[in-house]
Every structure is written in C-alpha cells, then in structure tokens.
Enzyme design. Structure first.
Site, PDB file in Angstrom:
ATOM      1  N   PRO A 217     -29.434   6.026   7.699  1.00 50.88           N
ATOM      2  CA  PRO A 217     -30.091   4.884   7.032  1.00 50.88           C
ATOM      3  C   PRO A 217     -29.470   4.567   5.674  1.00 50.88           C
ATOM      4  CG  PRO A 217     -31.727   6.411   7.900  1.00 50.88           C
ATOM      5  CD  PRO A 217     -30.400   7.074   8.089  1.00 50.88           C
TER       6      PRO A 217
ATOM      7  N   CYS B 221     -24.209  18.539   8.628  1.00 54.02           N
ATOM      8  CA  CYS B 221     -24.246  17.255   9.330  1.00 54.02           C
ATOM      9  C   CYS B 221     -23.753  17.352  10.768  1.00 54.02           C
ATOM     10  CB  CYS B 221     -23.387  16.255   8.578  1.00 54.02           C
ATOM     11  SG  CYS B 221     -21.730  16.883   8.266  1.00 54.02           S
TER      12      CYS B 221
ATOM     13  N   TRP C  30     -26.608  16.788  -0.448  1.00 57.28           N
ATOM     14  CA  TRP C  30     -26.921  17.999  -1.202  1.00 57.28           C
ATOM     15  C   TRP C  30     -26.494  19.288  -0.528  1.00 57.28           C
ATOM     16  CZ3 TRP C  30     -29.955  19.874   2.527  1.00 57.28           C
ATOM     17  CH2 TRP C  30     -30.815  18.998   3.206  1.00 57.28           C
ATOM     18  N   ASN C  31     -25.945  19.212   0.676  1.00 53.63           N
ATOM     19  CA  ASN C  31     -25.709  20.478   1.382  1.00 53.63           C
ATOM     20  C   ASN C  31     -24.420  21.187   0.960  1.00 53.63           C
ATOM     21  OD1 ASN C  31     -24.255  18.442   2.553  1.00 53.63           O
ATOM     22  ND2 ASN C  31     -24.557  19.147   4.649  1.00 53.63           N
TER      23      ASN C  31
ATOM     24  N   GLU D  28     -12.317  11.840   6.776  1.00 49.02           N
ATOM     25  CA  GLU D  28     -11.917  12.648   5.636  1.00 49.02           C
ATOM     26  C   GLU D  28     -10.965  13.725   6.141  1.00 49.02           C
ATOM     27  OE1 GLU D  28     -15.820  13.728   3.805  1.00 49.02           O
ATOM     28  OE2 GLU D  28     -15.249  12.242   2.311  1.00 49.02           O
TER      29      GLU D  28
END
Ligand code: NDP
Length: 486
Positions: A233, A286, A154-155, A460
């Site tokens: 997770p 992240c 969601w960031n 990426e």
C-alpha cells in the site's frame, strides 16, 4: 545501549549531525525491553530543505569525479564498516531487537558487501560506441539521475540504507535517506562512515520522520528518483506521487511467497529452508516463504521435524549470543501478528505449536506453526510480517505451481526437490523476482533482487541495479555535411 552508540543528533546533513528541536519528538524504543534508549526529532521543513540543498550541491561535485575515485570512497567505507562490525551490530540489535547472532553476520556485513561490490563496479560504468553509415556514430554516456530519495522499512535499517546508497553513489548520484521511524539509528552511522571514507559533505544525508516526511521528499522538485522499501500500500502511494514528477522509482515491497517441498526433497534441508523462510529476524523479512506447500506423502514427517527443530529455538535477550529469536520490532507489530494467529485458528487452521507471548518484557512472541492451512484463509493470503509458518498440503507439481502463483504478490519463491529438471521447471514457472532451489532467503549482493507483480518495480543489487540509478544519453556525431530538405 552503550553511551558510545548514542546518536549525536537526529539528522545527518551536509557532512555533520544536525538538529532542529522544533520537530516532533521521536522516541527510540528497544524492542527487547520496551525502554526508551534515545530521543530524536522528526525533520522540519527547514531540515528537509537543508538536506536537499546539500545533496544537490554534493551531487554535482561527486558526478565530476571519475568512477575509480568514487569507487575508492565506497570501498573505504566498506572497510570501516567491517572493522566496526561489532559496534554496528550492537546498534542494529538495539534499533530492531534482532538477535546479535544475526546482526553480526547479516546487517553491517551486508552493507559492507554492497559498498565494496558497487565500489568495484563504479570504475567500469561507461557508455558504448555505435557506428552508423557514412562515418557517423553515436556514443552513449551513462549519467547519474541526480538527487535520489531512499525510504526504508524497519527490518534491515543498515542493509536497506546501504543497498540503496551503494549503487546510487557508484553511479554519481547523491541521496537523502529517511529511515523508518521505528528504526532511526543505523542509517546515521552509515552517513558518518561515508564522510570518514572521503565522501563529500552532503552526498548521503539522513533525515528522520514518518510518512509525511517521506511524502515531502518525494514531492520535492529537486528529487529525480525515489527508492522505497516498504509495504505494497505504501508503494502504491509513493509510486503515484513519484509519477506526478515523472520520477524514476525502485519499489521493494511486500510478499506472500511460496515454498514448495516435494516428497523427494532432502527433508532436513527443506526444514532448514522453511525455518529460514519464516523465523529469521522473527519473521520480519519481505521475501519470507510463508506459504509452505508440502507434498502430502511427507506431511507428517515434515511437521514432526519442524516442531522438533522449533524446540531448539532460543527466545530471549537479543544481546545474548545464544539467542536465535528476538522480539518483534514494536508492540504494534506484535499485535498485528497476534490478530493473524487468532484469525488462523478462527478460520480452521491447526495451530501445531507456538504463537503465544513468552512472558519476557519487550515485544516477544513465540514462532507459530500452522497446519491444515488452505488457500482462502487470511493467513495464506495476507502478508503477516511475523514468525508464522503455514503448511498447506498438495499432490501434484502442476497443482503446486498454480497455487503458488495464485497471489497478487511476486517477490520470492522456493522449491526443495532432488529432481533438478523439476526444480528448474518450477523456477521458470514461478511468478516471482527472487527464486530459490534447495535453499531460501539468501541475498548476495551479486544477485539482482526485487519483485514481480505487486511486489515491486526495479531491482536492487547485481549489475541490474545500475539501470535504476543511471540513464543513458545518446550523442549523435555527424561526420559529413548536415542536410536539410530546403
Ligand atoms: P511501510 O510501507 O509502512 O513504510 C516504509 C517506509 O515508507 C517508511 O520509512 C515509512 O515511514 C515511509 N512511508 C510511509 N508512507 C509514506 C508516504 N506516503 N510517502 C513516503 N514515505 C512513506 O513499511 P514498514 O516500515 O512497515 O516495513 C514493512 C514492509 O516492508 C513489509 O511489507 C515488507 O514486506 C516490506 N519490505 C520489503 C522489502 C523488499 O526488499 N522487497 C524488504 C524489507 C521490507 P514510517 O514507517 O516511518 O511512517
């Protein structure tokens, strides 16, 4: 949110908005006020089936186009995004709560960069010719994987969707993308724009929902590849589910990255680096360098300067251009961050500044600065995903490197020093995928990005991303008789 930015429907399938009102309600909350700004539905099995069928159809048509044709569509999409940056940034701010001062420079613009760059790369993608004895030869064909699934955190809802779509489409794949249920709006706009730019209907589809929708997509036999941006997770669960079908994966996961500041560093730059590594996007990044190792001799000066610079942070209405700190994405995420701050205090770290609610409506919390943090403390071991900067003291280079690497994560790492030999030694020694010398958290599309250890699989951006959205087929061509033993 302006009426013009309201989504037409929940999903985008086969070139158009799609709805199935029998799906569970998905309210969209503006993090700065807590108000509901849109109401969507999660995808039903019928919606998922339509999206996957459309992607399968479109992929065959798209893969048959030349790289130049595909690239042209991606570059046109990049131009449209740049022309609409203001509206897209307003939407991003409403989806995430991130301040408009950030979203106008870091989100739609980053998506445009990715589409442009992979659009330029698309015409150059090819195989190679490998000569063999007797005139035989092998040539390789770089082929798309098929239908790819993208699962987003969601960031950075626009950036994540584009960082996955751009290389995937450049290689001739189609995509079904599921945004985080916290931030469902932005990816829909990307889907709209790709169609406007000339992508065939069904090439990039967006379906809404939480984990179970993601699970259904990953398990579907029509899917060849899964690219997740999310927590470790979740990554472990998705990787295991993808393995059932031997599907390709890219896993962009969480981290607890170190930022090492030596005594000879340019102090103000190091402080800027630490701010970028901890407070940008209200700490919801992240690759954040949340363990800031500061060499003992500059500890006080460093803490003084970070504290002073934190006084300049402007917390509040994210739509105000002067604001530099917005709310957390959700009440839940703020509660998680508050728990970590409480644990930090409880375990003996010194809360130098911040860490309290601001009194504004919405999910605001002040950025927090901790000193006297030690390696075993919870705030030094677990990913917080909020604006919490922990300062840990160190004495020697060897010690700093060993402690920096003493984590199961390996997403990013940074060093501030004027000694370039030491900077390169540290960069070589860091067990992390994205490392920085005298800066932090820059992610240009040209540079491969991704994690080591539990922080992920694959890369990426950069040319490296092509390897994760295509595979090589080798074609052996004989130039003489075909021999057999009998
Ligand atoms: P989550 O891991 O909770 O979710 C990521 C996505 O996966 C969401 O769309 C989620 O759906 C979906 N999902 C959850 N469970 C499953 C499942 N079993 N099968 C398929 N899909 C599933 O991450 P967050 O959204 O909370 O994002 C924060 C995390 O993302 C942090 O750990 C952060 O470090 C990481 N991140 C990594 C980045 C990188 O590039 N390395 C960049 C940005 C963030 P839903 O949430 O809607 O239920």
């Amino acid at each position: 949110m302006p009426e013009s930015l309201q989504p037409e429907a929940s999903h985008f399938i086969d070139g158009a908005y799609a709805e199935d009102a029998s799906g569970d309600l998905l309210p969209v909350i503006y993090p700065a006020t807590g108000a509901e700004i849109a109401r969507l539905h999660t995808a039903t099995p019928a919606i998922l089936d339509r999206a996957l069928a459309a992607a399968k159809r479109a992929q065959a048509e798209w893969a048959a186009r030349t790289g130049a044709e595909r690239g042209r569509v991606l570059r046109r999409a990049a131009e449209i995004i740049r022309a609409r940056n203001q509206d897209l940034s307003v939407l991003e701010t409403h989806d995430t709560g991130k301040p408009i001062s950030e979203t106008t420079v870091a989100d739609a613009t980053s998506a445009a960069d990715a589409l442009e760059w992979f659009g330029c790369l698309a015409p150059t993608l090819s195989g190679e010719h490998i000569p063999l004895s007797g005139g035989d030869f092998v040539y390789t064909r770089r082929e798309p994987l098929g239908v790819c699934v993208g699962l987003g955190a969601w960031n950075y809802p626009t950036q994540i969707a584009a960082w996955k779509a751009a290389p995937a489409l450049a290689c001739g794949n189609a995509m079904v993308f599921k945004p985080s249920e916290e931030t469902p709006l932005c990816a829909l706009k990307l889907a709209e724009i790709l169609v406007e730019a000339g992508a065939p209907p069904g090439l990039f589809n967006v379906v809404q929902g939480a984990g179970e929708v993601g699970r259904a997509l990953v398990a579907d036999p029509r899917v060849a590849k899964v690219s997740l941006t999310g927590s470790v997770p979740t990554g472990q669960r998705v990787y295991a589910a993808a393995a059932e079908g031997m599907k390709h994966v890219t896993m962009e996961l969480g981290g607890k990255s170190p930022l090492v500041v030596f005594e000879d560093a340019e102090l103000e730059d190091a402080v800027s680096g630490a701010i970028m590594a901890n407070f940008y996007s209200t700490g919801q990044v992240c690759s954040n360098g949340t363990r800031v190792f500061v060499q003992r001799g500059i500890r006080e000066a460093f803490l003084d300067r970070v504290t002073a610079r934190m006084d300049d942070a402007v917390i509040g209405d994210p739509m105000d251009a002067a604001t530099t700190i917005g709310p957390m994405v959700s009440a839940r995420q703020r509660a998680i961050v508050e728990d970590y701050i409480a644990k930090g205090v409880e375990e003996g770290a010194t809360l130098v500044k911040g860490g309290h609610r601001t009194g504004n409506e919405g999910f605001f919390i002040e950025p927090a600065l901790f000193a006297d943090v030690t390696d075993g403390m919870t705030i030094a071991r677990e990913e917080i995903f909020g604006p919490v900067l922990s300062v840990l003291d160190f004495d020697t280079e060897e010690e700093a490197l060993a402690r920096a690497n003493a984590t199961p994560y390996g997403l990013a790492a940074g060093v501030f020093t004027r000694d370039m030999a030491r900077a390169h030694r540290m960069a070589a020694g860091f067990q992390a995928g994205a490392t920085y010398i005298n800066t932090y958290n820059l992610t240009p599309v040209e540079a491969p990005f991704g994690g080591s250890k539990t922080s992920g699989v694959g890369r990426e951006n950069g040319k490296a991303a092509i390897e994760f959205y295509s595979e090589l087929k080798s074609v052996y061509v004989a130039n003489g008789p075909c021999e057999a033993p009998f």
